[in-house]
Design a protein around this motif. Structure first.
Motif, PDB file in Angstrom:
ATOM      1  N   ALA A 105       0.826  -1.202   0.000  1.00 33.58           N
ATOM      2  CA  ALA A 105       0.000   0.000   0.000  1.00 33.58           C
ATOM      3  C   ALA A 105       0.863   1.256   0.000  1.00 33.58           C
ATOM      4  O   ALA A 105       0.523   2.262  -0.646  1.00 33.58           O
ATOM      5  N   LEU A 106       1.982   1.211   0.713  1.00 35.14           N
ATOM      6  CA  LEU A 106       2.879   2.364   0.752  1.00 35.14           C
ATOM      7  C   LEU A 106       3.453   2.656  -0.631  1.00 35.14           C
ATOM      8  O   LEU A 106       3.578   3.824  -1.031  1.00 35.14           O
ATOM      9  N   ASP A 107       3.776   1.605  -1.386  1.00 31.47           N
ATOM     10  CA  ASP A 107       4.263   1.801  -2.758  1.00 31.47           C
ATOM     11  C   ASP A 107       3.190   2.433  -3.640  1.00 31.47           C
ATOM     12  O   ASP A 107       3.462   3.329  -4.448  1.00 31.47           O
ATOM     13  N   ARG A 108       1.939   1.950  -3.516  1.00 31.65           N
ATOM     14  CA  ARG A 108       0.853   2.510  -4.328  1.00 31.65           C
ATOM     15  C   ARG A 108       0.577   3.967  -3.925  1.00 31.65           C
ATOM     16  O   ARG A 108       0.266   4.807  -4.767  1.00 31.65           O
ATOM     17  N   PHE A 109       0.703   4.244  -2.640  1.00 31.61           N
ATOM     18  CA  PHE A 109       0.547   5.619  -2.158  1.00 31.61           C
ATOM     19  C   PHE A 109       1.630   6.517  -2.763  1.00 31.61           C
ATOM     20  O   PHE A 109       1.353   7.625  -3.239  1.00 31.61           O
ATOM     21  N   ALA A 110       2.880   6.038  -2.751  1.00 30.33           N
ATOM     22  CA  ALA A 110       3.988   6.811  -3.303  1.00 30.33           C
ATOM     23  C   ALA A 110       3.791   7.096  -4.785  1.00 30.33           C
ATOM     24  O   ALA A 110       4.164   8.170  -5.284  1.00 30.33           O
ATOM     25  N   GLU A 111       3.195   6.154  -5.493  1.00 26.39           N
ATOM     26  CA  GLU A 111       2.951   6.317  -6.928  1.00 26.39           C
ATOM     27  C   GLU A 111       1.757   7.207  -7.234  1.00 26.39           C
ATOM     28  O   GLU A 111       1.467   7.488  -8.391  1.00 26.39           O
ATOM     29  N   ASN A 295      -9.803   8.447  -7.102  1.00 25.36           N
ATOM     30  CA  ASN A 295     -10.895   8.674  -8.063  1.00 25.36           C
ATOM     31  C   ASN A 295     -12.066   7.728  -7.863  1.00 25.36           C
ATOM     32  O   ASN A 295     -13.046   7.796  -8.595  1.00 25.36           O
ATOM     33  N   SER A 296     -11.984   6.810  -6.895  1.00 28.97           N
ATOM     34  CA  SER A 296     -13.104   5.904  -6.659  1.00 28.97           C
ATOM     35  C   SER A 296     -14.101   6.505  -5.676  1.00 28.97           C
ATOM     36  O   SER A 296     -15.279   6.197  -5.714  1.00 28.97           O
ATOM     37  N   GLU A 297     -13.616   7.354  -4.756  1.00 24.81           N
ATOM     38  CA  GLU A 297     -14.461   8.011  -3.775  1.00 24.81           C
ATOM     39  C   GLU A 297     -13.906   9.405  -3.525  1.00 24.81           C
ATOM     40  O   GLU A 297     -12.887   9.809  -4.069  1.00 24.81           O
ATOM     41  N   SER A 298     -14.602  10.140  -2.691  1.00 27.08           N
ATOM     42  CA  SER A 298     -14.115  11.464  -2.312  1.00 27.08           C
ATOM     43  C   SER A 298     -12.802  11.327  -1.560  1.00 27.08           C
ATOM     44  O   SER A 298     -12.645  10.461  -0.709  1.00 27.08           O
ATOM     45  N   GLU A 299     -11.843  12.184  -1.885  1.00 29.89           N
ATOM     46  CA  GLU A 299     -10.550  12.173  -1.216  1.00 29.89           C
ATOM     47  C   GLU A 299     -10.511  13.161  -0.066  1.00 29.89           C
ATOM     48  O   GLU A 299      -9.453  13.402   0.520  1.00 29.89           O
ATOM     49  N   HIS A 300     -11.651  13.728   0.289  1.00 25.52           N
ATOM     50  CA  HIS A 300     -11.704  14.683   1.390  1.00 25.52           C
ATOM     51  C   HIS A 300     -11.268  14.000   2.688  1.00 25.52           C
ATOM     52  O   HIS A 300     -11.742  12.922   3.032  1.00 25.52           O
ATOM     53  N   GLY A 301     -10.357  14.641   3.398  1.00 21.06           N
ATOM     54  CA  GLY A 301      -9.870  14.092   4.652  1.00 21.06           C
ATOM     55  C   GLY A 301      -8.796  13.044   4.491  1.00 21.06           C
ATOM     56  O   GLY A 301      -8.362  12.449   5.487  1.00 21.06           O
ATOM     57  N   CYS A 302      -8.349  12.798   3.269  1.00 19.13           N
ATOM     58  CA  CYS A 302      -7.315  11.791   3.012  1.00 19.13           C
ATOM     59  C   CYS A 302      -5.937  12.446   2.904  1.00 19.13           C
ATOM     60  O   CYS A 302      -5.812  13.637   2.610  1.00 19.13           O
ATOM     61  N   ILE A 303      -4.911  11.645   3.123  1.00 19.33           N
ATOM     62  CA  ILE A 303      -3.531  12.076   2.916  1.00 19.33           C
ATOM     63  C   ILE A 303      -3.105  11.602   1.533  1.00 19.33           C
ATOM     64  O   ILE A 303      -3.240  10.416   1.207  1.00 19.33           O
ATOM     65  N   LEU A 304      -2.601  12.520   0.727  1.00 18.79           N
ATOM     66  CA  LEU A 304      -2.206  12.229  -0.644  1.00 18.79           C
ATOM     67  C   LEU A 304      -0.689  12.274  -0.778  1.00 18.79           C
ATOM     68  O   LEU A 304       0.017  12.802   0.088  1.00 18.79           O
ATOM     69  N   THR A 305      -0.195  11.744  -1.878  1.00 18.98           N
ATOM     70  CA  THR A 305       1.243  11.727  -2.130  1.00 18.98           C
ATOM     71  C   THR A 305       1.841  13.123  -2.058  1.00 18.98           C
ATOM     72  O   THR A 305       2.941  13.317  -1.524  1.00 18.98           O
ATOM     73  N   ASN A 306       1.127  14.094  -2.589  1.00 18.70           N
ATOM     74  CA  ASN A 306       1.643  15.464  -2.613  1.00 18.70           C
ATOM     75  C   ASN A 306       1.744  16.086  -1.231  1.00 18.70           C
ATOM     76  O   ASN A 306       2.323  17.162  -1.071  1.00 18.70           O
ATOM     77  N   ASP A 307       1.171  15.439  -0.221  1.00 16.81           N
ATOM     78  CA  ASP A 307       1.271  15.942   1.150  1.00 16.81           C
ATOM     79  C   ASP A 307       2.594  15.580   1.819  1.00 16.81           C
ATOM     80  O   ASP A 307       2.903  16.092   2.898  1.00 16.81           O
ATOM     81  N   VAL A 308       3.357  14.688   1.199  1.00 18.44           N
ATOM     82  CA  VAL A 308       4.607  14.215   1.805  1.00 18.44           C
ATOM     83  C   VAL A 308       5.712  15.250   1.606  1.00 18.44           C
ATOM     84  O   VAL A 308       5.966  15.703   0.489  1.00 18.44           O
ATOM     85  N   ASP A 309       6.375  15.596   2.698  1.00 18.28           N
ATOM     86  CA  ASP A 309       7.436  16.605   2.660  1.00 18.28           C
ATOM     87  C   ASP A 309       8.837  16.006   2.653  1.00 18.28           C
ATOM     88  O   ASP A 309       9.761  16.612   2.111  1.00 18.28           O
ATOM     89  N   ALA A 323      10.398   4.327  -3.066  1.00 22.78           N
ATOM     90  CA  ALA A 323      11.461   5.329  -3.026  1.00 22.78           C
ATOM     91  C   ALA A 323      11.601   6.034  -4.366  1.00 22.78           C
ATOM     92  O   ALA A 323      11.716   7.273  -4.435  1.00 22.78           O
ATOM     93  N   LEU A 324      11.577   5.273  -5.447  1.00 23.88           N
ATOM     94  CA  LEU A 324      11.709   5.868  -6.777  1.00 23.88           C
ATOM     95  C   LEU A 324      10.512   6.748  -7.110  1.00 23.88           C
ATOM     96  O   LEU A 324      10.660   7.818  -7.713  1.00 23.88           O
ATOM     97  N   ALA A 325       9.329   6.311  -6.716  1.00 22.57           N
ATOM     98  CA  ALA A 325       8.129   7.106  -7.004  1.00 22.57           C
ATOM     99  C   ALA A 325       8.169   8.441  -6.262  1.00 22.57           C
ATOM    100  O   ALA A 325       7.860   9.493  -6.838  1.00 22.57           O
ATOM    101  N   PHE A 326       8.556   8.423  -5.008  1.00 27.44           N
ATOM    102  CA  PHE A 326       8.662   9.678  -4.265  1.00 27.44           C
ATOM    103  C   PHE A 326       9.702  10.599  -4.903  1.00 27.44           C
ATOM    104  O   PHE A 326       9.484  11.798  -5.044  1.00 27.44           O
ATOM    105  N   ALA A 327      10.844  10.024  -5.288  1.00 25.33           N
ATOM    106  CA  ALA A 327      11.933  10.819  -5.852  1.00 25.33           C
ATOM    107  C   ALA A 327      11.567  11.418  -7.197  1.00 25.33           C
ATOM    108  O   ALA A 327      12.137  12.440  -7.606  1.00 25.33           O
TER     109      ALA A 327
END
Length: 410
Positions: A105-111, A295-309, A323-327
């Protein structure tokens, strides 16, 4: 920001008439402002990755990266990490701002394919391999009941697989990391499906019967050296469930107790405290975030890839999908921090895989870099002679042609 409003105290002059008149109270107020938590910035989110079964010097044993996670969680607003970092067999440490995310799941999140939806509580189901002995089965059920009674964890039901999973494990001769398979994956998937349909669980703990090793095979690991022979196939099992059902899952191996070792390494000791590795898994799954396919449901209240600092990982483990997806993120690219002290059997350094990263000696430095980054400070500015004179940018593009001014009609 907290604002304190109070009516000013009256001041009386000497000799002033102190008679009380019925009048409308003054509406004048005094205002005192102080900041408890800065509300003008979004939460700072960091991801900590220590791949499973790669012999990481820190995080390759029994929850020995947990102190790093605890420290990092005290600095950031949100820490996203995975069971290999947080699980310590009979031990665990609750962190309210840490998200327990399975590796697939972490890999899919990163992607950017999945989002993470924080929850207050999950309904946890338990899958037991029918290949384990009766005594081991009872031990694990007692752990589940203890977690329910003593910790209040929401473990709602268990199921036993209809066929032994028959776990196999080995070392990949090419990469040097541990891996494996189960001979009857369909039995596991049927068991999970039954829990979801019958009890509406939305998180699953799996206990598979693992082959018992000869003492010599695990001696290096128990001495704080070598590779965790179980970890690789544990990841294979949880990946299978998460890929199929898109719900949190983690695995605990069922093994017979090993002989007592008086010279046990402290970072391997958590796995020898009892008969099971299940307590940390149940604790982690009880409030693990749900996985939302974007895109399957509302993303309101969710953490997205772009939130990662920022992303922190071992120096030679930068070649994984996550790691590659984040980079390679296009928007809000996170700071990649590679820790030199945490070596693994892999050889995927930032230079070799072609990603930009800040290299630090240890996790002390890594957390310092994160603290500076969160504060909006260039980490290089707090190092000696790391800031050079500001350079002038050329107006000529790379192709050598001058930039033309845009014109508008009218």
């Amino acid at each position: 920001m907290t604002v304190l409003l109070s009516r000013p105290f009256p001041s009386f002059l000497a000799g002033q008439d102190l008679r009380i008149f019925k009048s409308r109270p003054s509406i004048k107020t005094s205002v005192s402002c102080f900041t408890l938590k800065h509300s003008f910035k979004r939460d700072y989110t960091s991801v900590m990755i220590v791949p499973t079964g790669v012999g990481a010097a820190i995080g390759g044993y029994a929850g020995d990266a947990l102190p790093v996670a605890r420290t990092l969680a005290s600095v950031v607003d949100c820490l996203i990490t995975h069971p290999n970092v947080l699980n310590a067999a009979m031990l665990y440490w609750p962190m309210p701002n840490a998200l327990y995310v399975e590796g697939y799941a972490l890999d899919r999140f990163a992607e950017g394919l999945w989002a993470l939806k924080p929850v207050h509580q999950n309904k946890v189901g338990l899958v037991l391999d029918c290949g384990m002995e009766e005594e081991l089965r009872v031990r694990h059920l007692q752990v589940a009941d203890a977690a329910r009674a003593s910790l209040g964890l929401p473990v709602v039901e268990y199921v036993v697989t209809d066929t032994p999973l028959q776990v196999e494990k080995w070392i990949d001769t090419k990469s040097g990391q541990s891996t494996g398979s189960i001979k009857h994956p369909e039995s596991l998937l049927r068991a999970v499906q039954a829990l979801i349909k019958r009890s509406q669980v939305n998180a699953v703990a799996v206990v598979g019967r693992f082959p018992d090793d000869d003492f010599e095979d695990t001696d290096d690991y128990r001495q704080g050296m070598g590779i965790d022979l179980l970890a690789g196939v544990e990841a294979v099992i949880s990946h299978l469930v998460v890929k199929e059902f898109q719900i949190p899952c983690a695995h605990a191996p069922a093994l017979l107790p090993v002989p007592l070792s008086p010279s046990l390494c402290p970072k391997s000791a958590a796995e020898e405290l009892g008969y099971t590795f299940l307590p940390c898994v149940l604790a982690g799954l009880s409030n693990a975030p749900q996985y939302l396919v974007k895109n399957s449901e509302s993303e309101h209240g969710c953490i997205l890839t772009n939130d990662v600092d920022s992303v922190i990982l071992p120096i030679d483990a930068c070649g994984g999908p996550g790691a590659l997806a984040f980079a390679q993120s296009k928007a809000n690219k996170p700071l990649i921090i590679a820790v030199e002290e945490n070596e693994t059997v892999l050889d995927d350094t930032p230079d070799k895989v072609g990603i930009e990263a800040i290299k630090v000696s240890n996790y002390w430095e890594a957390i310092g870099v994160v603290a500076a980054h969160k504060a909006g400070v260039n980490p290089q500015s707090i190092r000696r002679n790391r800031i050079s004179s500001l350079q002038r940018a050329s107006l000529l593009p790379i192709n050598g042609y001058a930039v033309q001014s845009a014109t508008t009609n009218g």
